[in-house]
Design a protein around this motif. Structure first.
Motif: not given
Lengths: 313, 648
Positions: A40, A127, A167-168, A247-249, A252-253, A286
């Motif tokens: 990340g 990304g 979020d990134r 978020s789903t991201r 995952l994080t 986030r």
């Protein structure tokens, strides 16, 4: 599983060798490493002079990686980061000159000073792990870790990153001032930045990639843990203070940082503590707060939310 | 574990063990006379074996072997189950299970199970013989078990506890208080509860003054006031019917001497003789509260009452052999009809007027029935009494020597006895034979228990008039609709509440008070006969095969249920949960409670105590290794975790 012990030792070695140069910055260092091995990127929000650069260089050197630095200003252009093609008179062709982003570890100072256009070029590269210049796509190195910093105090002439861009970043941390003793030590010996450039790397490129893979593949996440994570996500989505939850991201994080944290703790499976230790760095940036609650302490709100979710055991 | 056997002190574990073996031996000896020799011998073998293992070898058989053994014993019992010897067979099985249980390495719950089995054995003895020896065993066993349970509590806190002899004595003496208090209380409850004549919820009762109620001697002008009494007299299990039919017939009175009604000679008739009544048959199960008489009530026009030595009379009343001194239950069949067809009656008897009847009455009747037929005349007289000039009252009843005359011409109010008496006498004056019927009217239907509750206050008297060519016709001259007797809404809130609570009363009396061991055993016996006789007689092996088949299926079901529980108990979830709960409970005992949102390591690390910390952390780490990797707990791991848990 087999090289678990060995790799774990490596991690300890890194922290040990670096702690000499980064007195009192064990926690940020650990977080940065977790972020790195989880593939990340890291956002550090802190005042200047707290050791962000030292941290970035330190990580790059111990891991035997290349290091690039971008100082963001309002007149910084995307090509200043990505690089550009320059006409070579002798060969009569355009030659690509890669920018600082083609390093393994990129320190992007005061990212909020760059214009949105430049910011988005950087974030896109983060990304996609590739850049496209004049129709040609260039792959970024496999080990690619951006540490961006933000100055929270000076707001004049800045372009704060929008929530969707935040979020990134896998984590958002702050380094903070060193402890009294650590600061005294620093004052005594002076800055060790110069020495930092000459430290011997404890592992190489390949090893770092192997560890990343190991974490991804060999750390076991039980259904119990997944349910726990889902409970957290659902709680953020149903929370009254927030307009948007994770978020789903984001989810995952949480999983990938928890895995790395477990690995760092010498375990090949995730326990709830792995998640609880990191939530304040992974979640708050986030979620989007309702306007009337903007002034609340984000971490505290998230903490109170987590405190209500029962662990699997 | 090192045994500490100083002369002046007792190891708590040894104490508990000694009492447990003693209790088991007593439990065994209590029932040894009732069971098969082979069972006694096998139990003794198991008992000695467990003593040997316990004290000589300090070795325990693994649980799964013992569980398998217990299962096969249960399976065997199911296989050889004979309904006629159910109790004995269950006791035998329990005894063997007790023996097997003793072989185990005993934990808190094992001890509790052993005590429970012993109590069950004693209960079994109670079912087999109610000798005086039973109470001796009961006393000894209850006392010992109380002491054992108290000691066991100490033991579960700390198995290695060593207590001084005098302290042990003190504990034992103190724990004796429990049975000492409990036994007399129990005896008291035992004596009082099932024999109570009144509902347990006694606010249905009021003080025993001049209560309204049933009497076979209707006496007028004797009392000035009657108090309503809401206590129940009848509970009748039947379907709900039209309230118009709710007349509970008790007694028929035919002789009036001017003040009171009496019953003349009654002719008993055979209970099998057909009855001249036509209509819908209603079956009732009646629970009659004890009262000072012999009449058996049933819905009007009863034709059959199933009570031993009950008598039936031609006037369709029933009496029991003796006074009804305890609550009884009987079945009755009634026919819902207003008339009893009877062709010939002793007219003189039912037309007899008291001496010195006032001529005013005769004049009045003469005016009322002038130029009318029999039925019209009846209607005229009822119409006169119901015209509104006569009022129903339970208070300020006139005390007088000529009650009928005073009722008709002077006071013009009274209760049902006045109305019915006046009506009957007026009809007799008119030449229509009459008799008074005493019993109850109405009743409150309880939808939950599906029964009518008839309280004492519903006692009622009505008239039966004989119409030639038709028979005895029911005539109720008392004003007021049936609703006053059957609608709980009109009876007040408290009464309705009582009615609701009476459901409990009802079930209590249906299931407990009427419980009759002999009767139940008879049922079992009949059941057995039903199962067996056809098998031998007609289809021989065939039916027997079916019986065994059923038994096998039953056995299979029991076994699979047991197997399910066993498998569940060995299942991972269950093991995980039980280990975790044990750990958390242990920590809680030490004063550390895990927050729900705390992870295990987080929880342990939040505790300051180092020594506790290390072992707890070790446990938690080992536990997590299995738990969070979704691995099954193998026996070895379980054992290891338990060992760590012990050290925590």
């Amino acid at each position: 599983m087999v090289n678990m012990e060995k790799s774990y030792k490596k991690i300890e070695e890194i922290t040990e060798s670096l702690s000499k140069y980064l007195q009192g910055k064990d926690r940020p260092l650990r977080l940065a490493l977790i972020c790195f091995f989880s593939r990340g990127h890291l956002l550090i929000e802190d005042l200047p002079g707290t050791g962000k650069t030292t941290l970035a260089i330190g990580i790059a050197k111990t891991l035997g990686l290349t290091f690039g630095r971008v100082q963001c200003t309002s007149d910084l252009l995307p090509t200043d980061i990505t690089g550009l093609s320059i006409y070579n008179k002798t060969s009569g062709e355009f030659e690509f000159h890669p920018g600082p982003i083609f390093n393994n570890i990129v320190l992007c100072d005061e990212i909020n000073r760059a214009t949105p256009k430049t910011q988005s070029a950087l974030l896109e590269a983060m990304g996609e792990k590739q850049v496209t210049i004049e129709g040609k796509t260039y792959k970024l190195p496999r080990l690619f870790f951006v540490i961006a910093t933000q100055n929270p105090v000076e707001q004049f002439g800045t372009f704060p990153l929008p929530e969707s861009q935040l979020d990134r970043f896998m984590m958002k941390i702050s380094i903070g001032y060193p402890s009294h003793d650590a600061e005294k030590e620093i004052l005594k010996v002076g800055s060790k930045r110069e020495e930092l450039y000459s430290i011997e790397p404890v592992m190489d490129h390949e090893e770092a990639i192997a560890i990343q893979k190991d974490i991804e593949k060999n750390i076991y996440v039980s259904d119990k843990i997944l349910n726990y994570i889902l409970a957290i996500i659902e709680a953020t989505r149903a929370n009254g203070f927030l307009t948007a939850g994770l978020s789903t991201r984001g989810a995952l994080t949480i999983v990938s940082t928890a895995k790395t944290n477990a690995y760092f703790n010498g375990r090949n499976f995730v326990i709830p503590e792995d998640i609880k230790e990191l939530f304040e760095y992974v979640i708050p940036h986030r979620v989007i707060f309702k306007e009337e609650y903007e002034s609340l302490d984000r971490k505290e709100v998230i903490r109170s939310l987590i405190e209500k979710i029962p662990t699997p055991a | 574990m090192i045994r500490v056997n100083l002369p002046s002190s007792i190891n708590i574990e040894q104490g508990v063990k000694a009492i447990t073996y003693t209790v088991s031996l007593i439990g065994f000896s209590s029932i040894s006379g009732e069971i098969g020799l082979s069972y006694s011998l096998s139990f003794l073998c198991l008992f000695l074996l467990s003593l040997f293992f316990e004290y000589k070898r300090r070795f325990y058989l693994p649980r799964w072997v013992l569980n398998g053994l217990s299962l096969s014993v249960i399976g065997f019992t199911v296989y050889r189950l004979e309904l006629s010897e159910l109790v004995v067979q269950i006791i035998e099985t329990l005894l063997i299970l007790l023996g097997i249980k003793l072989l185990e390495e005993k934990k808190f719950r094992d001890y509790m199970q052993i005590y429970a089995i012993n109590l069950l054995l004693l209960t079994g003895l109670g079912l087999l013989s109610l000798d005086i020896i039973f109470s001796v065993y009961l006393l000894v066993l209850v006392t010992l078990l109380t002491v054992a349970t108290v000691l066991l509590t100490y033991y579960s806190e700390s198995p290695e506890l060593v207590i001084k002899r005098d302290i042990a004595l003190k504990i034992i003496l103190k724990s004796m208080y429990i049975p000492m208090l409990a036994i007399p209380l129990t005896v008291l409850m035992f004596v009082i509860l099932p024999r109570t004549q009144y509902p347990i919820f006694s606010f249905l009762n009021r003080a025993e003054k001049a209560k309204i109620g049933f009497t076979d001697n209707v006496r007028l002008g004797g009392v000035s006031g009657i108090q309503e009494d809401s206590s129940a007299i009848l509970r009748v299990n039947m379907d709900r019917i039209d309230p118009e039919h709710l007349y509970w017939r008790g007694v028929a009175l035919d002789h009036f001497d001017g003040i009171s009604w009496k019953s003349g000679t009654k002719e008993p008739i055979s209970t099998t003789k057909p009855i001249p009544v036509k209509g819908i048959r209603v079956h009732q199960t009646i629970y009659l509260e004890p009262y000072e008489n012999i009449y058996l009530f049933a819905l009007d026009k009863p034709i059959y009452v199933s009570l031993n030595r009950a008598r039936r009379y031609t006037n369709l009343t029933f009496t029991s052999f003796g006074f009804i001194e305890k609550r009884i239950r009987y079945e009755a069949i009634s026919i819902l009809s207003d008339t009893i067809m009877e062709e010939r009656i002793d007219e003189e008897r039912y037309l007899k007027l008291p001496e010195g009847l006032s001529p005013k009455i005769k004049d009045l009747v003469g005016q009322l029935i002038k130029g009318k037929g029999i039925e019209e005349g009846i209607h005229a007289i009822i119409g006169f009494l119901n015209s509104g000039s006569y009022r129903y009252s339970l208070e300020n009843l006139p005390i007088t020597k000529t009650p009928i005359e005073d009722f008709l011409f002077k006071f013009k109010y009274g209760n049902c006895e006045y109305f019915a008496s006046a009506c009957a006498i007026m009809l007799r004056v008119a030449g229509i034979p009459t008799r008074l019927i005493g019993g109850y009217k109405g009743g409150y239907y309880n939808e939950v228990g599906r029964y009518y509750l008839v309280p004492q206050k519903n006692a009622h008297v009505w008239v039966e008039a004989y119409v030639r060519g038709k028979g005895w016709v029911r005539v109720d001259p008392t004003p007021g609709s049936i609703e006053a007797f059957s609608s709980p809404i009109k009876a007040g809130y408290l009464f309705r509440m009582g009615l609701f609570l009476d459901t409990l009363n009802y079930y209590w009396l249906v299931s407990v008070i009427n419980y009759n061991l002999e009767k139940q055993l008879n049922i079992i016996h009949t059941l057995k006969m039903n199962l067996k006789i056809p098998g031998i007689k007609s289809l021989k092996g065939m039916k027997k095969g079916v019986t065994y088949g059923v038994m096998l299926i039953l056995g299979g079901v029991v076994l699979s249920i047991l197997a399910f529980f066993l498998i569940r108990a060995s299942k991972n979830d269950y093991v995980e949960k039980s280990l975790l709960t044990q750990f958390l409970q242990k920590m809680e005992k030490k004063g550390y409670k895990k927050e729900k949102s705390q992870g295990l390591e987080e929880f342990v690390l939040s505790i300051g105590e180092d020594k506790l910390n290390d072992n707890a952390l070790l446990f938690v780490k080992e536990f997590e290794k299995i738990f969070y990797q979704d691995k099954p707990f193998t026996g070895e791991e379980k054992k290891r975790l338990k060992e760590i848990l012990k050290k925590v």
